[in-house]
Write a protein that holds these residues in place. Structure first.
Motif, PDB file in Angstrom:
ATOM      1  N   ALA A  65      12.901  25.063  32.723  1.00  0.00           N
ATOM      2  CA  ALA A  65      13.887  26.078  32.351  1.00  0.00           C
ATOM      3  C   ALA A  65      13.927  27.214  33.372  1.00  0.00           C
ATOM      4  O   ALA A  65      14.986  27.807  33.596  1.00  0.00           O
ATOM      5  CB  ALA A  65      13.570  26.639  30.962  1.00  0.00           C
ATOM      6  N   VAL A  66      12.788  27.525  33.995  1.00  0.00           N
ATOM      7  CA  VAL A  66      12.771  28.539  35.053  1.00  0.00           C
ATOM      8  C   VAL A  66      13.754  28.150  36.151  1.00  0.00           C
ATOM      9  O   VAL A  66      14.511  28.990  36.661  1.00  0.00           O
ATOM     10  CB  VAL A  66      11.345  28.705  35.630  1.00  0.00           C
ATOM     11  CG1 VAL A  66      11.378  29.530  36.925  1.00  0.00           C
ATOM     12  CG2 VAL A  66      10.420  29.363  34.607  1.00  0.00           C
ATOM     13  N   VAL A  67      13.769  26.869  36.511  1.00  0.00           N
ATOM     14  CA  VAL A  67      14.649  26.382  37.573  1.00  0.00           C
ATOM     15  C   VAL A  67      16.083  26.226  37.080  1.00  0.00           C
ATOM     16  O   VAL A  67      17.027  26.699  37.723  1.00  0.00           O
ATOM     17  CB  VAL A  67      14.128  25.040  38.131  1.00  0.00           C
ATOM     18  CG1 VAL A  67      15.078  24.493  39.191  1.00  0.00           C
ATOM     19  CG2 VAL A  67      12.728  25.216  38.712  1.00  0.00           C
ATOM     20  N   SER A  68      16.256  25.574  35.936  1.00  0.00           N
ATOM     21  CA  SER A  68      17.620  25.285  35.462  1.00  0.00           C
ATOM     22  C   SER A  68      18.383  26.557  35.114  1.00  0.00           C
ATOM     23  O   SER A  68      19.589  26.660  35.370  1.00  0.00           O
ATOM     24  CB  SER A  68      17.578  24.356  34.252  1.00  0.00           C
ATOM     25  OG  SER A  68      16.896  24.946  33.166  1.00  0.00           O
ATOM     26  N   ASP A  69      17.710  27.557  34.547  1.00  0.00           N
ATOM     27  CA  ASP A  69      18.387  28.816  34.225  1.00  0.00           C
ATOM     28  C   ASP A  69      18.780  29.572  35.490  1.00  0.00           C
ATOM     29  O   ASP A  69      19.821  30.226  35.537  1.00  0.00           O
ATOM     30  CB  ASP A  69      17.499  29.697  33.347  1.00  0.00           C
ATOM     31  CG  ASP A  69      17.524  29.272  31.880  1.00  0.00           C
ATOM     32  OD1 ASP A  69      17.865  28.106  31.602  1.00  0.00           O
ATOM     33  OD2 ASP A  69      17.192  30.108  31.015  1.00  0.00           O
ATOM     34  N   TYR A  71      19.560  28.114  38.402  1.00  0.00           N
ATOM     35  CA  TYR A  71      20.718  27.394  38.923  1.00  0.00           C
ATOM     36  C   TYR A  71      21.986  27.751  38.146  1.00  0.00           C
ATOM     37  O   TYR A  71      23.061  27.920  38.734  1.00  0.00           O
ATOM     38  CB  TYR A  71      20.481  25.890  38.840  1.00  0.00           C
ATOM     39  CG  TYR A  71      19.561  25.315  39.885  1.00  0.00           C
ATOM     40  CD1 TYR A  71      19.032  26.098  40.897  1.00  0.00           C
ATOM     41  CD2 TYR A  71      19.199  23.963  39.863  1.00  0.00           C
ATOM     42  CE1 TYR A  71      18.187  25.560  41.852  1.00  0.00           C
ATOM     43  CE2 TYR A  71      18.355  23.414  40.821  1.00  0.00           C
ATOM     44  CZ  TYR A  71      17.853  24.223  41.813  1.00  0.00           C
ATOM     45  OH  TYR A  71      17.019  23.686  42.761  1.00  0.00           O
ATOM     46  N   ALA A  72      21.849  27.855  36.824  1.00  0.00           N
ATOM     47  CA  ALA A  72      23.017  28.159  35.991  1.00  0.00           C
ATOM     48  C   ALA A  72      23.562  29.542  36.295  1.00  0.00           C
ATOM     49  O   ALA A  72      24.781  29.741  36.408  1.00  0.00           O
ATOM     50  CB  ALA A  72      22.645  28.054  34.513  1.00  0.00           C
ATOM     51  N   LEU A  73      22.676  30.531  36.447  1.00  0.00           N
ATOM     52  CA  LEU A  73      23.121  31.885  36.762  1.00  0.00           C
ATOM     53  C   LEU A  73      23.737  31.949  38.149  1.00  0.00           C
ATOM     54  O   LEU A  73      24.782  32.586  38.355  1.00  0.00           O
ATOM     55  CB  LEU A  73      21.948  32.864  36.661  1.00  0.00           C
ATOM     56  CG  LEU A  73      22.277  34.327  36.974  1.00  0.00           C
ATOM     57  CD1 LEU A  73      23.319  34.878  36.003  1.00  0.00           C
ATOM     58  CD2 LEU A  73      21.005  35.181  36.950  1.00  0.00           C
ATOM     59  N   ALA A  75      25.201  29.524  39.830  1.00  0.00           N
ATOM     60  CA  ALA A  75      26.506  28.865  39.798  1.00  0.00           C
ATOM     61  C   ALA A  75      27.561  29.772  39.178  1.00  0.00           C
ATOM     62  O   ALA A  75      28.686  29.884  39.686  1.00  0.00           O
ATOM     63  CB  ALA A  75      26.413  27.560  39.015  1.00  0.00           C
ATOM     64  N   GLN A  76      27.198  30.441  38.105  1.00  0.00           N
ATOM     65  CA  GLN A  76      28.146  31.336  37.425  1.00  0.00           C
ATOM     66  C   GLN A  76      28.606  32.461  38.340  1.00  0.00           C
ATOM     67  O   GLN A  76      29.803  32.744  38.447  1.00  0.00           O
ATOM     68  CB  GLN A  76      27.473  31.921  36.183  1.00  0.00           C
ATOM     69  CG  GLN A  76      28.317  32.915  35.408  1.00  0.00           C
ATOM     70  CD  GLN A  76      27.544  33.500  34.224  1.00  0.00           C
ATOM     71  OE1 GLN A  76      26.730  32.830  33.595  1.00  0.00           O
ATOM     72  NE2 GLN A  76      27.785  34.754  33.929  1.00  0.00           N
ATOM     73  N   GLU A  77      27.666  33.099  39.024  1.00  0.00           N
ATOM     74  CA  GLU A  77      28.008  34.236  39.881  1.00  0.00           C
ATOM     75  C   GLU A  77      28.751  33.799  41.138  1.00  0.00           C
ATOM     76  O   GLU A  77      29.699  34.464  41.578  1.00  0.00           O
ATOM     77  CB  GLU A  77      26.737  35.022  40.231  1.00  0.00           C
ATOM     78  CG  GLU A  77      26.101  35.688  39.021  1.00  0.00           C
ATOM     79  CD  GLU A  77      25.028  36.685  39.394  1.00  0.00           C
ATOM     80  OE1 GLU A  77      24.839  36.967  40.609  1.00  0.00           O
ATOM     81  OE2 GLU A  77      24.372  37.208  38.483  1.00  0.00           O
ATOM     82  N   ILE A  78      28.334  32.690  41.724  1.00  0.00           N
ATOM     83  CA  ILE A  78      28.961  32.227  42.965  1.00  0.00           C
ATOM     84  C   ILE A  78      30.377  31.721  42.709  1.00  0.00           C
ATOM     85  O   ILE A  78      31.309  32.035  43.459  1.00  0.00           O
ATOM     86  CB  ILE A  78      28.077  31.154  43.624  1.00  0.00           C
ATOM     87  CG1 ILE A  78      26.780  31.794  44.133  1.00  0.00           C
ATOM     88  CG2 ILE A  78      28.820  30.476  44.779  1.00  0.00           C
ATOM     89  CD1 ILE A  78      25.697  30.799  44.484  1.00  0.00           C
ATOM     90  N   VAL A  79      30.548  30.958  41.646  1.00  0.00           N
ATOM     91  CA  VAL A  79      31.887  30.461  41.300  1.00  0.00           C
ATOM     92  C   VAL A  79      32.826  31.624  41.004  1.00  0.00           C
ATOM     93  O   VAL A  79      33.999  31.616  41.409  1.00  0.00           O
ATOM     94  CB  VAL A  79      31.814  29.495  40.102  1.00  0.00           C
ATOM     95  CG1 VAL A  79      33.197  29.209  39.543  1.00  0.00           C
ATOM     96  CG2 VAL A  79      31.137  28.193  40.518  1.00  0.00           C
ATOM     97  N   LYS A  80      32.334  32.640  40.322  1.00  0.00           N
ATOM     98  CA  LYS A  80      33.154  33.821  40.019  1.00  0.00           C
ATOM     99  C   LYS A  80      33.610  34.502  41.302  1.00  0.00           C
ATOM    100  O   LYS A  80      34.767  34.923  41.430  1.00  0.00           O
ATOM    101  CB  LYS A  80      32.364  34.799  39.153  1.00  0.00           C
ATOM    102  CG  LYS A  80      33.134  36.049  38.757  1.00  0.00           C
ATOM    103  CD  LYS A  80      32.274  36.976  37.903  1.00  0.00           C
ATOM    104  CE  LYS A  80      33.024  38.246  37.545  1.00  0.00           C
ATOM    105  NZ  LYS A  80      32.187  39.163  36.720  1.00  0.00           N
TER     106      LYS A  80
END
Length: 209
Positions: A65-69, A71-73, A75-80
């Motif tokens: 979860a340390v890694v997956s969370d 990556y998720a954050l 992706a969210q910021e970069i895509v935005k």
């Protein structure tokens, strides 16, 4: 009524889960992978170890979860940041800058994630986060490059080696930030973006030949 987040967990459960992940990040940063135990993480969160196993079935799931969370954050910021880019060339520039600035803003989390990526193994002894982990990032970059070639923004080149080179340059940045605290992340991001902009874009000289 049970208030839930979009993940299906209650806000209290989400907050408690976040406490354990934050403590895992701090523990990994302080003690490294080998020194990070469930007991140390629970101690850092000031919560009973039994509560940790309510939210995560074992320590490995917490470390994933340390890694997956992260990556998720990211992706969210970069895509935005890329959402309003005008064409592949600007998308590539924004992608590179966003990745670098994200890394500079989350140094401890990225350091903790790297401890997990380089050390966490499955029951067969294989790395959980192997070489394939970075492939979606490389694939996304290659897609931008191919689109830019199709619309004339980018010159003709082999897209896969270029995508791998771009991602490798991005992934190398956190180590520089860790060892050179006076480095300006914004200037670093600008220079790296400019480097690959020059390496990929179609110049007037190319257009005239």
């Amino acid at each position: 009524m049970r208030s839930e987040t979009t993940t299906g967990r209650t806000f209290i459960e989400e907050a408690r889960r976040r406490q354990f992940i934050d403590s895992a990040i701090e523990t990994l940063d302080r003690l490294g992978f080998s020194g990070t135990s469930a007991a140390e993480v629970a101690r850092g969160a000031s919560i009973a170890k039994s509560a940790l196993f309510y939210h995560f079935k074992n320590k490995d799931e917490l470390l994933r979860a340390v890694v997956s969370d992260l990556y998720a954050l990211a992706a969210q910021e970069i895509v935005k940041d890329m959402a309003t880019a005008d064409g592949p060339r600007q998308m590539l520039i924004r992608y590179i800058r966003s990745c670098i600035l994200f890394a500079s803003a989350h140094p401890r989390w990225i350091g903790a994630a790297m401890e997990v990526i380089q050390n966490l193994r499955d029951a067969d002894g294989a790395l959980v986060f192997g070489a394939a982990t970075n492939q979606p990032n490389i694939d996304a970059i290659e897609q931008m490059l191919r689109e830019g070639q199709r619309n004339g923004d980018f010159r003709d080149f082999a897209t896969r080696p270029m995508a791998v080179s771009i991602r490798a340059a991005i992934d190398a940045a956190p180590a520089y930030f860790a060892h050179e605290p006076d480095l300006d992340p914004g200037a670093y991001a600008d220079e790296l973006a400019a480097l690959f902009d020059l390496a990929t874009r179609r110049t007037e000289a190319k257009e005239d030949t």
